[in-house]
Design an enzyme around this catalytic site. Sequence first.
Site, short mmCIF file in Angstrom:
data_model
loop_
_atom_site.label_atom_id
_atom_site.label_comp_id
_atom_site.label_asym_id
_atom_site.label_seq_id
_atom_site.Cartn_x
_atom_site.Cartn_y
_atom_site.Cartn_z
NE ARG A 241 -3.31 2.40 2.79
CZ ARG A 241 -3.09 3.26 3.79
NH1 ARG A 241 -2.24 2.96 4.77
NH2 ARG A 241 -3.72 4.40 3.85
CG HIS B 148 -0.59 8.98 3.70
ND1 HIS B 148 -0.73 7.63 3.97
CD2 HIS B 148 -0.12 9.53 4.84
CE1 HIS B 148 -0.34 7.38 5.20
NE2 HIS B 148 0.04 8.52 5.76
CD GLU C 140 -3.87 7.44 10.03
OE1 GLU C 140 -3.32 8.46 10.47
OE2 GLU C 140 -3.46 6.30 10.27
CG ASN D 106 -4.87 3.34 8.83
OD1 ASN D 106 -5.16 2.37 8.12
ND2 ASN D 106 -4.40 4.47 8.33
CE1 TYR E 272 0.83 2.64 13.55
CE2 TYR E 272 -1.21 3.71 12.91
CZ TYR E 272 0.02 3.18 12.58
OH TYR E 272 0.43 3.18 11.27
CD GLU F 123 -1.17 4.00 8.23
OE1 GLU F 123 -0.87 4.38 9.39
OE2 GLU F 123 -1.30 4.78 7.27
O1 IFM Z 1 3.33 7.48 10.07
C1 IFM Z 1 1.97 7.54 10.30
C2 IFM Z 1 1.19 7.37 9.01
O2 IFM Z 1 1.56 8.31 8.06
C3 IFM Z 1 -0.28 7.53 9.27
N1 IFM Z 1 -0.72 6.68 10.34
C4 IFM Z 1 0.05 6.68 11.56
C5 IFM Z 1 1.51 6.47 11.26
C6 IFM Z 1 2.32 6.48 12.56
O3 IFM Z 1 2.16 7.68 13.23
#
Ligand code: IFM
Length: 484
Positions: A79, A123, A176, A305, A307, A384
């Site tokens: 991607r 992006h 995002e 995405n 985290y 992500e």
């Molecule tokens: O690096 C970023 C990415 O560009 C978008 N999502 C979160 C990642 C980590 O912060």
Amino acid sequence: MARENLRFPPGFLWGAATAAYQIEGAAREDGRTPSIWDTFSHTPGKVLGGDTGDVAVDHYHRWRDDVRLMADLGLTSYRFSVSWPRVQPTGRGPAVQRGLDFYRGLVDELLAHGIRPMVTLYHWDLPQELEDAFPSGSAAGGGWPERDTAYRFAEYAGIVGEALGDRVEMWSTLNEPWCSAFLGYGSGVHAPGRTDPVAALRAAHHLNLAHGLGAQALREQLPARARIGVSLNPSAVRPLTASAADMDARRRIDALANRVFTGPMLRGTYDDDLVADTARLTDWSFVQDDDLRITRHPLDFLGINYYSPAVVSAATEEDAAGPRKDGHGASEHSPWPGADEHVSFHRAPGELTAMDWPVDPTGLTDLLLEYTAQAPGVPLYVTENGAAYDDKPGEDGQVHDPDRVRYLHSHIAAVHHAILAGADVRGYFLWSLLDNFEWAYGYSKRFGAVHVDYETQARTPKSSAHWYARLAASGELPREYVAD
Ligand code: IFM
């Protein structure tokens, strides 16, 4: 007896993700003009260490080697994002063929190695000219708060669709949009660095509109087999306690982090509570007739995405005086228009990554199940997921990153868990293939499965890359994490 491995469905994609500004470099080559991130990163004090994406990891020149690296790791998908100012430098009008040729070459090379491309159109690198232009004369200024930017995006989407549509099947309009709107125009920690809550809300709407118009423009260019989706970073937001006040804080952040995008995209609405919470700031009259029909363009997939989760409570005085803990960078301005004075952020339990983000894979399972319920029949991809750690080559020249392997193991197991519970997840994209420019943190945070020496640009797959390669080859995750 050894317990069975976790098996992923046949055809599940094992990918990695990157973004143009974070890796390409070549900021002034072949007709590319500045994006808002070029301007922002060149503004003193905006990015740690004064780092910029001028050179980044030089992917613009090393793309063949990078594709070979992916092939060596056995990735089945990649991607990447297209740099808008590289293919349409002024953000309007004709395309630059050299820009499009770069992406055509990249896609052909991927396909030649059996790697399926997923293209993200946006992006975060808006052509600076569009940030500076505001044809509607709105007091909120140009860029995403300006409605015309959504129409410019649709034109750009059509250009890229026409150029790559014969060879790319998976398309994501935006990455995002929460960050573009609320970090870019609210807290100002991202480009263009504006701090105007109304501009942030207008930006959110115009990003939704851009998604719908862009999806329409793509559909006109692409063969029927092409699939068009979007990558959101929904917040797995949890109340600190089950009290009514904390539940209300959760509702507010859910509205501003999640429903401000999923409302228009999935249901064709801005929820009443979101409009009421922000009524002090705006009457939302920038939403025009028919917009919410356009934003609800059918999704062929939804990219998630993820985290780390967020934990919120009703605002406490103590927290109001202290540093923000929402994990989105230091700013005296809030990325939460209308909610900030009502909500306090708390650190979720769990070990921290180098971003100070807690490790909690249950948030990923929760989100995948949540969007399975909210978007029935829409396949999901984890577009992500990953972690930054302070990786350095050891004396043996290898880069050992057991923390990342542990993070990936637990999160990929969380995906499996969601699949068993009924989520239709079709693939996983590790963030990121390479160490790269981590926005306001510059090169100080390393998310890559492949280490990059920024002096020499040498690439060294970390132990996590080798671990991931084994997973991609077998499609089976050992049930327990086993250190190398
Ligand atoms: O690096 C970023 C990415 O560009 C978008 N999502 C979160 C990642 C980590 O912060």
